[in-house]
Design a protein around this motif. Structure first.
Motif, PDB file in Angstrom:
ATOM      1  N   ALA A  89       6.178   7.981  -6.204  1.00 48.29           N
ATOM      2  CA  ALA A  89       5.082   7.496  -5.353  1.00 48.29           C
ATOM      3  C   ALA A  89       5.537   6.354  -4.443  1.00 48.29           C
ATOM      4  N   VAL A  90       6.511   5.586  -4.914  1.00 50.06           N
ATOM      5  CA  VAL A  90       6.997   4.432  -4.137  1.00 50.06           C
ATOM      6  C   VAL A  90       7.952   4.870  -3.018  1.00 50.06           C
ATOM      7  N   PHE A  91       8.776   5.858  -3.317  1.00 48.62           N
ATOM      8  CA  PHE A  91       9.878   6.211  -2.407  1.00 48.62           C
ATOM      9  C   PHE A  91       9.431   6.549  -0.971  1.00 48.62           C
ATOM     10  N   PRO A  92       8.342   7.324  -0.766  1.00 49.71           N
ATOM     11  CA  PRO A  92       7.928   7.612   0.617  1.00 49.71           C
ATOM     12  C   PRO A  92       7.606   6.344   1.422  1.00 49.71           C
ATOM     13  N   THR A  93       7.083   5.326   0.769  1.00 52.99           N
ATOM     14  CA  THR A  93       6.813   4.073   1.497  1.00 52.99           C
ATOM     15  C   THR A  93       8.122   3.386   1.876  1.00 52.99           C
ATOM     16  N   LEU A  94       9.131   3.452   1.009  1.00 47.59           N
ATOM     17  CA  LEU A  94      10.425   2.855   1.364  1.00 47.59           C
ATOM     18  C   LEU A  94      11.046   3.602   2.548  1.00 47.59           C
ATOM     19  N   MET A  95      10.873   4.917   2.572  1.00 46.04           N
ATOM     20  CA  MET A  95      11.510   5.706   3.639  1.00 46.04           C
ATOM     21  C   MET A  95      10.705   5.711   4.931  1.00 46.04           C
ATOM     22  N   MET A  96       9.379   5.696   4.825  1.00 50.19           N
ATOM     23  CA  MET A  96       8.533   5.927   6.014  1.00 50.19           C
ATOM     24  C   MET A  96       7.628   4.748   6.344  1.00 50.19           C
ATOM     25  N   GLY A  97       7.676   3.701   5.519  1.00 48.29           N
ATOM     26  CA  GLY A  97       6.714   2.611   5.681  1.00 48.29           C
ATOM     27  C   GLY A  97       7.153   1.574   6.699  1.00 48.29           C
ATOM     28  N   ASP A 147       0.868  -1.180   0.000  1.00 51.09           N
ATOM     29  CA  ASP A 147       0.000   0.000   0.000  1.00 51.09           C
ATOM     30  C   ASP A 147       0.906   1.231   0.000  1.00 51.09           C
ATOM     31  N   LEU A 148       0.796   2.047  -1.032  1.00 50.36           N
ATOM     32  CA  LEU A 148       1.694   3.209  -1.150  1.00 50.36           C
ATOM     33  C   LEU A 148       1.141   4.439  -0.433  1.00 50.36           C
ATOM     34  N   ALA A 149       0.044   4.236   0.316  1.00 47.28           N
ATOM     35  CA  ALA A 149      -0.550   5.346   1.084  1.00 47.28           C
ATOM     36  C   ALA A 149      -1.025   4.810   2.435  1.00 47.28           C
ATOM     37  N   SER A 150      -0.132   4.098   3.131  1.00 49.79           N
ATOM     38  CA  SER A 150      -0.555   3.323   4.307  1.00 49.79           C
ATOM     39  C   SER A 150      -0.749   4.157   5.567  1.00 49.79           C
ATOM     40  N   THR A 151      -0.215   5.365   5.584  1.00 51.65           N
ATOM     41  CA  THR A 151      -0.453   6.248   6.735  1.00 51.65           C
ATOM     42  C   THR A 151      -0.777   7.637   6.168  1.00 51.65           C
ATOM     43  N   PRO A 152      -1.398   8.488   6.960  1.00 52.03           N
ATOM     44  CA  PRO A 152      -1.686   9.843   6.447  1.00 52.03           C
ATOM     45  C   PRO A 152      -0.410  10.562   6.009  1.00 52.03           C
ATOM     46  N   ALA A 153       0.670  10.363   6.734  1.00 51.04           N
ATOM     47  CA  ALA A 153       1.921  11.060   6.392  1.00 51.04           C
ATOM     48  C   ALA A 153       2.456  10.605   5.041  1.00 51.04           C
ATOM     49  N   ILE A 154       2.374   9.300   4.793  1.00 50.66           N
ATOM     50  CA  ILE A 154       2.857   8.776   3.506  1.00 50.66           C
ATOM     51  C   ILE A 154       1.885   9.154   2.392  1.00 50.66           C
ATOM     52  N   ALA A 155       0.584   9.046   2.689  1.00 50.04           N
ATOM     53  CA  ALA A 155      -0.439   9.321   1.666  1.00 50.04           C
ATOM     54  C   ALA A 155      -0.337  10.748   1.135  1.00 50.04           C
ATOM     55  N   GLN A 156      -0.128  11.721   2.047  1.00 55.42           N
ATOM     56  CA  GLN A 156      -0.087  13.114   1.591  1.00 55.42           C
ATOM     57  C   GLN A 156       1.151  13.374   0.740  1.00 55.42           C
ATOM     58  N   ARG A 157       2.186  12.553   0.906  1.00 56.43           N
ATOM     59  CA  ARG A 157       3.377  12.726   0.068  1.00 56.43           C
ATOM     60  C   ARG A 157       3.241  12.002  -1.272  1.00 56.43           C
ATOM     61  N   SER A 158       2.735  10.755  -1.215  1.00 63.13           N
ATOM     62  CA  SER A 158       2.662   9.991  -2.466  1.00 63.13           C
ATOM     63  C   SER A 158       1.595  10.571  -3.387  1.00 63.13           C
ATOM     64  N   GLU A 159       0.597  11.215  -2.785  1.00 66.54           N
ATOM     65  CA  GLU A 159      -0.480  11.828  -3.568  1.00 66.54           C
ATOM     66  C   GLU A 159       0.039  12.842  -4.588  1.00 66.54           C
ATOM     67  N   ARG A 160       1.074  13.574  -4.231  1.00 70.12           N
ATOM     68  CA  ARG A 160       1.553  14.611  -5.146  1.00 70.12           C
ATOM     69  C   ARG A 160       2.673  14.110  -6.072  1.00 70.12           C
ATOM     70  N   ALA A 161       2.943  12.803  -6.022  1.00 73.75           N
ATOM     71  CA  ALA A 161       4.020  12.253  -6.855  1.00 73.75           C
ATOM     72  C   ALA A 161       3.650  12.331  -8.334  1.00 73.75           C
ATOM     73  N   GLU A 162       4.660  12.582  -9.141  1.00 73.69           N
ATOM     74  CA  GLU A 162       4.407  12.677 -10.577  1.00 73.69           C
ATOM     75  C   GLU A 162       4.839  11.434 -11.326  1.00 73.69           C
ATOM     76  N   THR A 163       5.609  10.578 -10.681  1.00 71.96           N
ATOM     77  CA  THR A 163       6.026   9.335 -11.342  1.00 71.96           C
ATOM     78  C   THR A 163       5.801   8.181 -10.370  1.00 71.96           C
ATOM     79  N   LEU A 164       5.819   6.980 -10.899  1.00 68.32           N
ATOM     80  CA  LEU A 164       5.673   5.800 -10.048  1.00 68.32           C
ATOM     81  C   LEU A 164       6.761   5.774  -8.972  1.00 68.32           C
TER      82      LEU A 164
END
Ligand code: GUN
Ligand code: ZN
Length: 427
Positions: A404-412, A384-401
């Motif tokens: 969108a993936v990187f915040p989950t690797l860093m914060m997931g 899930d690339l939007a598993s927490t509110p903090a990750i979701a608000q970052r991946s939401e504005r991603a322009e590439t796949l």
């Protein structure tokens, strides 16, 4: 072959090596993956797979990333209950926390309890294969393999051998280490998805006689892996130098006893000399980067970029419980941070490759696990690339796949693991 299951989402696989090619070109994104009878049958476009396998059970995961299960190339399952123990560096950490805990594994009931707890925790974090040290007790190996076998899981493990510089209750001998390891190989190696790794802990806790016995055993069973530790802390390296005054360097303490080879796995490998690097590369040995452990125990900064550039074989690992997490996501974040401290940030595709295909290749299992391609075993994770509110608000504005993936690797963490499949079965 009829597929039992089709998962639809963003299916990630690798067609090349993301450290030797442009990382984004080494990766491939498809719409669907089909599997049945424990194997991946097809990866491709949704319409084609639905037409090809009309009877499969279909689950849609819009926006989620579907990839191979994580492969953790170096862990100590017996250290599960003492993870995150405060304030010591390697040798004091072993003596204060690790050895007393490992002593408890002479009790088979305790070994069974922790093996099961460890495999439950790691499955919840998306790890489907690991290579584990056990304790000196053969019961600790039986407990781990029985638990893995019951789960249908591909695992590697071995009895940790130590005949000096450890408490009495954690010492075997050169002969008993050889005999017990050999009996365990006969009992477990190649049973279902289980394989055995010959496991001298590290050269400070083995006499030359024990290292020689381990080398002889490996020569008799060359299809087994061999796992140990190498050049983790500078104090440890000094100690090795004093214990083995005749050897050229730390690696030589293994090399002289037949413990250097392509199926050898060398955990940490931080403070290497040029001769050691050359020998490791020439033998095609596996180096295992343990970034959360290397920061937690204060060991040093692994030279990922330099070692990759010279063509080493490298995997990624938690090193539970010297590492501070069971999560390969957290481990990728730490690998990224160490890369930054060395001036070489890793791409998200490189991080995921290390946690899957790279680790699988160090285990010589790159043809069966670690990637989603037809014929591979069906070990999968849905992220899930939007598993927490903090990750979701970052991946939401991603322009590439990849953005969108990187915040989950860093914060997931385990909240990002939406589904886990082991051998084609949902766990
Ligand atoms: N070196 C020898 N044994 C160990 C261990 O259990 N953990 C770590 N991190 N390093 C070691
Ligand atoms: Zn270790």
């Amino acid at each position: 072959m009829q597929a039992e299951t089709i998962l639809i989402g963003q299916v990630l696989s690798f067609s090349g090596h993301p450290f030797h090619l442009d990382p984004e070109e080494a990766a491939q994104i498809d719409e669907a993956v089909a599997f049945g009878d424990g194997k991946i049958l097809a990866v491709g476009n949704e319409t084609t797979l639905l037409a090809q396998f009309p009877e499969a059970q279909v689950t849609r995961h819009p926006g989620k990333l579907i990839l191979a299960g994580f492969v953790d190339a170096h862990v100590h399952y017996p250290q599960t209950a003492m993870i995150a123990s405060w304030g010591k560096r390697l040798i004091d950490w072993l003596n204060s926390y690790t050895f007393p805990e490992e002593g408890k594994f002479g009790d088979p009931a305790y070994a069974v309890e922790i093996a099961s707890r460890y495999l439950d925790l790691t499955a919840a974090h998306g790890t489907t294969t690991m290579c584990s040290f056990c304790t000196i007790h053969p019961e600790s190996v039986d407990a781990f393999f029985q638990a893995a076998q019951a789960r249908g899981q591909r695992v590697v493990a071995g009895k940790t051998c130590m005949d000096r510089n450890a408490p009495d209750f954690l010492r075997d001998t050169a002969q008993s280490a050889y005999d017990q390891s050999k009996a365990l190989i006969g009992k477990w190696h190649g049973a279902d998805r289980i394989s055995y790794a010959i496991t001298p802990r590290f050269s400070p806790t083995s006499t030359p006689a024990q290292l020689e016995a381990m080398g002889a055993l490996w020569a008799e069973h060359p299809d087994c892996l061999m796992q140990t530790h190498l050049s983790e802390q500078t104090d440890e390296i000094e100690w090795v130098r004093s214990l083995f005054p005749e050897t050229r360097d730390y690696l030589d303490t293994y090399e002289q006893f037949g413990l250097l080879g392509a199926r050898g796995l060398y955990g940490h490998a931080i403070h290497l000399e040029q001769r050691e690097r050359d020998q490791l590369r020439e033998h095609g040995a596996g180096l295992v980067h343990c970034p959360t452990s290397n920061t937690f125990i204060g060991s040093g900064l692994f030279d990922m970029a330099g070692l990759m550039a010279e063509g080493q074989r490298i995997g990624l690992a938690t090193d539970t419980g010297g590492g501070s997490s069971f999560s390969m996501l957290r481990t990728m974040a730490a690998a990224y941070e160490i890369g930054q401290l060395r001036g070489t940030p890793l791409h998200a595709a490189q991080l995921i490759w290390l946690a899957t295909q790279g680790s699988a290749e160090t285990l010589h299992m790159g043809d069966v696990i670690g990637n989603l391609s037809p014929g591979k075993e069906a070990d999968l994770v849905v992220l899930d690339l939007a598993s927490t509110p903090a990750i979701a608000q970052r991946s939401e504005r991603a322009e590439t796949l990849w953005e969108a993936v990187f915040p989950t690797l860093m914060m997931g963490d385990d909240r990002a693991i939406a589904e886990v499949w082991i051998g084609g079965r949902r766990v």
